[in-house]
Scaffold this active site. Structure first.
Site, mmCIF file in Angstrom:
data_model
loop_
_atom_site.group_PDB
_atom_site.id
_atom_site.type_symbol
_atom_site.label_atom_id
_atom_site.label_comp_id
_atom_site.label_asym_id
_atom_site.label_seq_id
_atom_site.Cartn_x
_atom_site.Cartn_y
_atom_site.Cartn_z
ATOM 1 N N ARG A 1 28.296 45.537 46.577
ATOM 2 C CA ARG A 1 29.447 46.295 47.079
ATOM 3 C C ARG A 1 29.423 47.716 46.546
ATOM 4 O O ARG A 1 29.267 47.945 45.359
ATOM 5 C CB ARG A 1 30.748 45.606 46.663
ATOM 6 C CG ARG A 1 30.977 44.315 47.389
ATOM 7 C CD ARG A 1 32.171 43.602 46.830
ATOM 8 N NE ARG A 1 31.985 43.317 45.407
ATOM 9 C CZ ARG A 1 32.942 42.793 44.645
ATOM 10 N NH1 ARG A 1 34.114 42.517 45.149
ATOM 11 N NH2 ARG A 1 32.717 42.547 43.371
ATOM 12 N N ARG B 1 33.104 30.361 50.661
ATOM 13 C CA ARG B 1 33.104 30.469 49.197
ATOM 14 C C ARG B 1 33.614 29.152 48.580
ATOM 15 O O ARG B 1 33.014 28.638 47.638
ATOM 16 C CB ARG B 1 33.992 31.647 48.784
ATOM 17 C CG ARG B 1 34.269 31.776 47.295
ATOM 18 C CD ARG B 1 33.134 32.450 46.572
ATOM 19 N NE ARG B 1 33.487 32.826 45.207
ATOM 20 C CZ ARG B 1 32.624 32.875 44.219
ATOM 21 N NH1 ARG B 1 31.344 32.598 44.421
ATOM 22 N NH2 ARG B 1 32.990 33.229 43.015
ATOM 23 N N CYS C 1 34.454 48.936 40.707
ATOM 24 C CA CYS C 1 35.440 49.351 39.699
ATOM 25 C C CYS C 1 35.345 50.836 39.347
ATOM 26 O O CYS C 1 36.227 51.608 39.710
ATOM 27 C CB CYS C 1 35.256 48.504 38.445
ATOM 28 S SG CYS C 1 35.686 46.783 38.719
ATOM 29 N N THR D 1 40.634 45.273 45.491
ATOM 30 C CA THR D 1 41.397 46.504 45.721
ATOM 31 C C THR D 1 40.412 47.660 45.924
ATOM 32 O O THR D 1 40.204 48.473 45.013
ATOM 33 C CB THR D 1 42.335 46.805 44.526
ATOM 34 O OG1 THR D 1 41.610 46.607 43.305
ATOM 35 C CG2 THR D 1 43.555 45.926 44.532
HETATM 36 N N1 LIG Z 1 34.320 42.614 39.530
HETATM 37 C C1 LIG Z 1 34.691 43.016 38.335
HETATM 38 O O1 LIG Z 1 33.913 43.049 37.408
HETATM 39 C C2 LIG Z 1 36.108 43.447 38.052
HETATM 40 C C3 LIG Z 1 36.431 43.776 36.732
HETATM 41 C C4 LIG Z 1 37.724 44.137 36.441
HETATM 42 C C5 LIG Z 1 38.664 44.187 37.455
HETATM 43 N N2 LIG Z 1 38.309 43.886 38.741
HETATM 44 C C6 LIG Z 1 39.356 43.915 39.760
HETATM 45 O O2 LIG Z 1 39.677 42.578 40.079
HETATM 46 C C7 LIG Z 1 40.010 42.481 41.461
HETATM 47 C C8 LIG Z 1 39.125 41.439 42.131
HETATM 48 O O3 LIG Z 1 37.796 41.883 42.075
HETATM 49 P P1 LIG Z 1 36.562 40.913 42.294
HETATM 50 O O4 LIG Z 1 35.369 41.664 41.855
HETATM 51 O O5 LIG Z 1 36.835 39.591 41.714
HETATM 52 O O6 LIG Z 1 36.563 40.796 43.877
HETATM 53 P P2 LIG Z 1 35.741 39.727 44.753
HETATM 54 O O7 LIG Z 1 35.572 40.345 46.082
HETATM 55 O O8 LIG Z 1 34.553 39.246 43.990
HETATM 56 O O9 LIG Z 1 36.730 38.498 44.863
HETATM 57 C C9 LIG Z 1 37.934 38.542 45.529
HETATM 58 C C10 LIG Z 1 38.157 37.214 46.198
HETATM 59 O O10 LIG Z 1 39.445 37.264 46.799
HETATM 60 C C11 LIG Z 1 39.368 36.617 48.044
HETATM 61 N N3 LIG Z 1 40.479 37.092 48.855
HETATM 62 C C12 LIG Z 1 40.607 38.251 49.522
HETATM 63 N N4 LIG Z 1 41.805 38.313 50.117
HETATM 64 C C13 LIG Z 1 42.443 37.164 49.819
HETATM 65 C C14 LIG Z 1 43.703 36.649 50.153
HETATM 66 N N5 LIG Z 1 44.552 37.331 50.900
HETATM 67 N N6 LIG Z 1 44.027 35.432 49.701
HETATM 68 C C15 LIG Z 1 43.163 34.720 48.942
HETATM 69 N N7 LIG Z 1 41.946 35.163 48.590
HETATM 70 C C16 LIG Z 1 41.603 36.381 49.024
HETATM 71 C C17 LIG Z 1 38.005 36.966 48.586
HETATM 72 O O11 LIG Z 1 37.593 36.035 49.560
HETATM 73 C C18 LIG Z 1 37.158 36.930 47.310
HETATM 74 O O12 LIG Z 1 36.565 35.673 47.103
HETATM 75 C C19 LIG Z 1 39.871 43.873 42.036
HETATM 76 O O13 LIG Z 1 41.104 44.523 41.974
HETATM 77 C C20 LIG Z 1 38.911 44.539 41.064
HETATM 78 O O14 LIG Z 1 39.067 45.933 41.023
HETATM 79 C C21 LIG Z 1 37.046 43.506 39.045
#
Ligand SMILES: NC(=O)c1ccc[n+]([C@@H]2O[C@H](COP(=O)([O-])OP(=O)(O)OC[C@H]3O[C@@H](n4cnc5c(N)ncnc54)[C@H](O)[C@@H]3O)[C@@H](O)[C@H]2O)c1
Length: 417
Positions: free
Chosen positions: A323, A38, A258, A83
């Protein structure tokens, strides 16, 4: 607390990347992700989530940093890691745990650690705080400070962007809350709301998505009722939506990261304190069962061993995110009934689908399927030439109402929820 804080964003996915880039317009920001592929892609100007353009990435002052010593320079750490839920639909906090360990090894006196990952009320202070304390030998609320700011962005939504929506913030102390309001406010025209405390901010996020889930479950339930009555839910909703206070929800598969997940975090927290979350879990059951229910209804319309073209695989329209997509449940349920399903999705990454679901998708649809199923309303699907795709008396199954307002070619059968 800090006039011009340096910020580290941990986790550069759908949430973390747009946030880091927006903050980097106002602050010095370092971005960190455990996924080296990434980081390499982002450095080359490619965001596989499709949230940011090449120009937005290459113009950004965001620095991709992998060296922990450099990351230690930050005053504020923002954690945006996944999460999900486990196989029993319980919170899977492994990414939050490992990110907290990592951040705990970086913080020092006065650091602020903000979580944006969606969690249940109490998680930041009771689960993350102690991990940070153990790793850093510092005390939360005294030596370093916790904060929480829920993320509301919606993948693929070009209107509600991270810098154009109200940002809820909360801090362990008043000063931290004010600092976060100032930092997030810099990127979104000071459109922030300071929640009473961290647990309140966590709770507000989780109910936003639980509320949507329950409302969609209601619509999915009435879709089943009306389907048996020979009524189309879409026709009924179109009429009902003319009332000023009717809530405009649509039926369909509830997947993704989500809406189909966060209610389980709330249910978990409720059960821990002895409350049975009846409405929340009932909504989850209905929505989780929707693919099977649709498969049963489609099966009744199809010949035995039908050749089916499934249009769309992602969890929602016009995003590449696969996902927790529920289209896979629909595909498997139809296959179990003896049908042969070909999946076509021009937006999703075929390798990712193979790796995650052991499913090969087709690059180009063939012709004369027994049925075409519109599962995800990607732009462009409405214009596909149905006559060629479906055999002369075949079925057009329109789960999302893609072709509702178009005339389906004569001879083809049309089915919708
Ligand atoms: N996708 C959405 O639209 C959205 C909207 C609101 C809230 N959220 C919340 O935001 C959070 C993140 O969601 P997302 O969609 O961005 O996930 P995502 O999977 O797109 O991104 C998460 C990133 O974190 C990285 N990662 C994982 N473990 C890690 C670690 N230990 N150290 C560093 N990097 C690490 C992964 O490689 C990935 O690139 C979740 O809790 C989700 O519920 C997501």
């Amino acid at each position: 607390m800090y006039e011009n804080p340096v910020i580290t964003v941990v986790g550069l996915g759908y949430v973390g990347l747009p946030l880091a880039v927006a903050l980097a317009r106002h602050f010095e920001v370092m971005g960190y992700d455990i996924d080296e592929k990434r980081i390499a892609e982002l450095r080359s100007g490619h965001d596989r989530t499709g949230e940011l353009s090449r120009g937005e990435l290459t113009d950004s002052a965001l620095e991709y940093v992998t060296d922990p010593e450099a990351l230690k320079e930050a005053h504020i750490f923002i954690v945006t890691v996944p999460t999900p839920v486990d196989a029993e639909n319980k919170p899977d906090l492994r990414a939050v745990e490992s990110a907290s360990r990592f951040v705990g090894s970086l913080i020092r006196m006065g650091s602020v650690v903000v979580y944006e990952s969606t969690v249940y009320p109490g998680c930041t202070e009771a689960f993350c705080g102690p991990i940070l304390e153990a790793e850093s030998d510092l005390i939360a609320g005294q030596d370093f400070f916790l904060g929480y700011s829920p993320e509301r962005i919606n993948p693929g939504d070009k209107v509600h962007r991270v810098d154009s929506i109200t940002k809820v913030v909360a801090g362990q102390t008043e000063k931290v809350a004010q600092l976060l309001a100032q930092v997030y406010g810099a990127m979104n025209g000071n459109d922030t709301f300071i929640a009473r405390d961290i647990r309140t901010a966590e709770a507000s996020k989780v109910i936003e998505n639980a509320q949507r889930d329950i409302n969609i479950a209601f619509v999915n339930e009435i879709a089943e009722i009306f389907g048996k009555m020979g009524l189309s839910i879409y026709d009924v909703l179109e009429a009902a939506n003319t009332k000023w206070n009717f809530l405009p929800f649509s039926p369909g598969l509830v997947g993704g990261h989500c809406i189909g997940v966060d209610p389980y975090y709330l249910a978990h927290a409720a059960e821990k304190i002895g409350v049975d979350p009846r409405v929340i879990l009932s909504g989850r059951r209905i929505n989780d069962n929707m693919a099977r229910s649709i498969a049963a209804r489609l099966d009744a319309e199809l010949p035995r061993g039908a050749r089916i073209l499934m249009l769309g695989f992602t969890f929602k329209e016009n995003v590449p995110d696969i996902r927790n997509t529920k289209v896979i449940d629909l595909v498997r349920a139809l296959e179990e009934k003896g049908h042969d399903v070909a999946v076509y999705d021009p937006i999703a990454d075929a390798d990712e689908i193979r790796a995650h679901y052991d499913l090969s998708v087709i690059e180009t649809p063939e012709l004369a399927y027994d049925a075409v199923v519109g599962a995800v309303p990607h732009s462009g699907f409405a214009e596909l030439p149905l006559r060629g795709l479906v055999r002369a008396d075949g079925l057009v199954a329109d789960i999302k109402g893609i072709w509702r307002k178009r005339s389906v070619p004569q001879g083809l059968r049309y089915w919708t929820l």
